[in-house]
Each structure stands twice: as C-alpha cells, then as structure tokens.
Design a protein around this motif. Structure first.
Motif, short mmCIF file in Angstrom:
data_model
loop_
_atom_site.label_atom_id
_atom_site.label_comp_id
_atom_site.label_asym_id
_atom_site.label_seq_id
_atom_site.Cartn_x
_atom_site.Cartn_y
_atom_site.Cartn_z
N ALA A 182 11.61 -10.05 0.23
CA ALA A 182 10.49 -10.11 0.59
C ALA A 182 8.65 -9.89 0.32
O ALA A 182 8.03 -10.28 -0.37
N LEU A 183 8.99 -8.79 -0.33
CA LEU A 183 7.87 -8.02 -0.89
C LEU A 183 7.67 -8.00 -2.33
O LEU A 183 6.64 -8.47 -3.16
N HIS A 184 8.68 -8.74 -3.23
CA HIS A 184 8.73 -8.94 -4.19
C HIS A 184 8.19 -10.14 -4.68
O HIS A 184 7.48 -10.12 -5.18
N GLU B 139 2.55 -2.78 -8.20
CA GLU B 139 3.11 -4.55 -8.87
C GLU B 139 3.69 -3.84 -9.76
O GLU B 139 5.02 -3.85 -10.55
N MET B 140 3.61 -2.99 -10.71
CA MET B 140 4.00 -2.14 -12.04
C MET B 140 5.18 -1.06 -11.43
O MET B 140 6.64 -2.20 -11.96
N ARG C 232 1.10 -0.96 0.20
CA ARG C 232 0.34 -0.23 0.29
C ARG C 232 1.13 1.16 0.19
O ARG C 232 0.50 2.75 -0.51
N VAL C 233 2.02 1.25 0.51
CA VAL C 233 3.53 2.30 0.86
C VAL C 233 3.79 2.96 -0.85
O VAL C 233 3.28 3.99 -0.85
N VAL C 234 3.97 1.28 -1.03
CA VAL C 234 4.50 1.52 -2.53
C VAL C 234 3.30 1.90 -3.12
O VAL C 234 3.19 2.99 -4.41
N GLU C 235 2.17 1.89 -3.03
CA GLU C 235 1.15 2.31 -4.16
C GLU C 235 1.13 3.52 -4.81
O GLU C 235 0.38 4.24 -5.02
N ALA D 151 5.22 -10.85 -6.07
CA ALA D 151 4.81 -11.38 -7.36
C ALA D 151 3.14 -12.44 -7.13
O ALA D 151 2.61 -13.55 -8.18
N GLY D 152 3.56 -13.16 -5.72
CA GLY D 152 2.59 -13.93 -5.65
C GLY D 152 1.80 -13.54 -5.50
O GLY D 152 0.44 -14.41 -6.42
N VAL D 153 1.12 -12.43 -5.40
CA VAL D 153 -0.54 -12.14 -4.91
C VAL D 153 -0.78 -12.17 -6.68
O VAL D 153 -2.14 -11.94 -7.24
N TRP D 154 -0.25 -11.05 -7.25
CA TRP D 154 -0.26 -11.52 -9.13
C TRP D 154 -0.72 -12.98 -9.53
O TRP D 154 -1.21 -12.75 -10.18
N GLU D 155 -0.05 -14.03 -9.02
CA GLU D 155 0.00 -15.68 -9.89
C GLU D 155 -1.38 -15.19 -9.11
O GLU D 155 -1.93 -15.55 -9.73
N GLN D 156 -1.45 -15.42 -7.94
CA GLN D 156 -3.05 -15.91 -7.32
C GLN D 156 -4.16 -15.28 -8.21
O GLN D 156 -5.23 -15.54 -8.47
#
Length: 189
Positions: free
Chosen positions: A54-56, A99-100, A15-18, A60-65
């Motif tokens: 760990a965030l990467h 993510e981007m 959320r911070v990155v977003e 990436a896992g959330v994106w794959e989900q």
C-alpha cells in the motif's frame, strides 16, 4: 476533504522511510510516528507486506500528484513535452528520499514496482534505443539530469539550497525540446 486514518498511516510510514530507511517500517515504528496504537495500524494493514504494498501505491500516487501540480493537468491531458517538464520539475522540487528508496526497493519485486512503472509510463517517454533521433536523445538527457539531481538530494547529507534546486529544475525543464513544433533543439553551452 478529511484525510483518512489509512492515508495518515501511510504518510507516517513514508516519514519513517525518509528518516530511517525501508527496513525500519514496522507496525511499531509506524504506529509511533502516526500517534496510533499498533492495533490501529494492524486494523488497516493485516501484514507488514500489505502495508509495504500500500505504501508503494500511496507514494507513487503522491509522486504523480507532484507532476500534475508541476504542469497543472493530468498526464492524459498534457503533451509529451509538458509531461517530461512535469517529471523534471517534480523530480527536483517535490521528490523525496523516501520515494527514491522505495523505488529502488520496489525494483526487485514486480508487485511493488508496478505502481511506479505505471506512473513512469504515463509521464516519460521510453529510453531511446540509439542516438539517431536528437530530440528523443535530448529528452532522455533531461530525464537523466532530473534523476541525477534527485539522487544527489536523496543520498547527500548536504542538501541544495531550495532556490538553487528550483533554478536547476527550471534549467533542466527549459532544455527539454518541444515535440509539438518543428523548432530546432536548444543551443548547448
């Protein structure tokens, strides 16, 4: 299933990155976002680099989900066409600016790029090397369209209306040629 504090911290970091970008990820900003003390974050991540790595992996896992949800099965069970449709739909429906940004940032560091590349390798065919295969070319164009709309959503201050965004995802997905049959490519407009 109960979500772990580690996952809560990583979701807070996303959320911070977003909201503020990759450079804004610090113990302090993530702790404040997660409603924890700085010590609570340090307990799970002994360095900022550990947290970023760990965030990467987490993102990436959330994106794959999102791709799994889009096709209703993991990549290993999906056809090539289903995987690309899942990628296109996820890129349009659930991919985020965070993510981007993280994919872009990760592209300069092999360890950070690895989880993203693993997901991509499972879900999308490699870029064709020439245009002699019209199906591979059409598939790649669909991927570029999905990526382009994701980039648009990530970079603009005027997001698309959700219904329009979903309609675009469906149009892109409908144009992906089915590699499981010998049917002709869809007609172009």
């Amino acid at each position: 299933m109960r979500e772990s504090k580690r996952d809560n911290i990583l979701d807070a970091a996303a959320r911070v990155v977003e909201r503020e970008g990759v450079r804004a990820v610090t113990y302090e900003t993530v702790a404040a976002e997660a409603g924890l003390t700085k010590g609570g974050v340090v307990y799970h991540f002994t360095s900022r680099e550990d947290m970023v790595t760990a965030l990467h992996e987490h993102m990436a896992g959330v994106w794959e989900q999102g791709m799994v949800a889009a096709v209703g099965m993991p990549a290993a069970e999906a056809s090539e066409t289903q995987r690309l449709v899942g990628y296109a739909r996820a890129a349009m429906q659930c991919a985020t600016r965070a993510e981007m940004l993280f994919q872009l940032e990760g592209s300069t560091n092999a360890a950070h790029a690895a989880p993203w590349n693993e997901v991509l390798n499972r879900w999308v065919p490699p870029a064709p090397t020439d245009t002699s295969d019209p199906i591979a070319t059409e598939q790649f164009l669909a991927r570029l369209a999905a990526d382009g709309l994701w980039a648009y959503e990530s970079l603009t201050s005027t997001p698309l209306a959700p219904d329009f965004r979903a309609a675009l995802a469906n149009i892109i997905a409908s144009r992906i040629p089915d590699t499981t049959s010998a049917e002709e490519l869809p007609a172009t407009d």
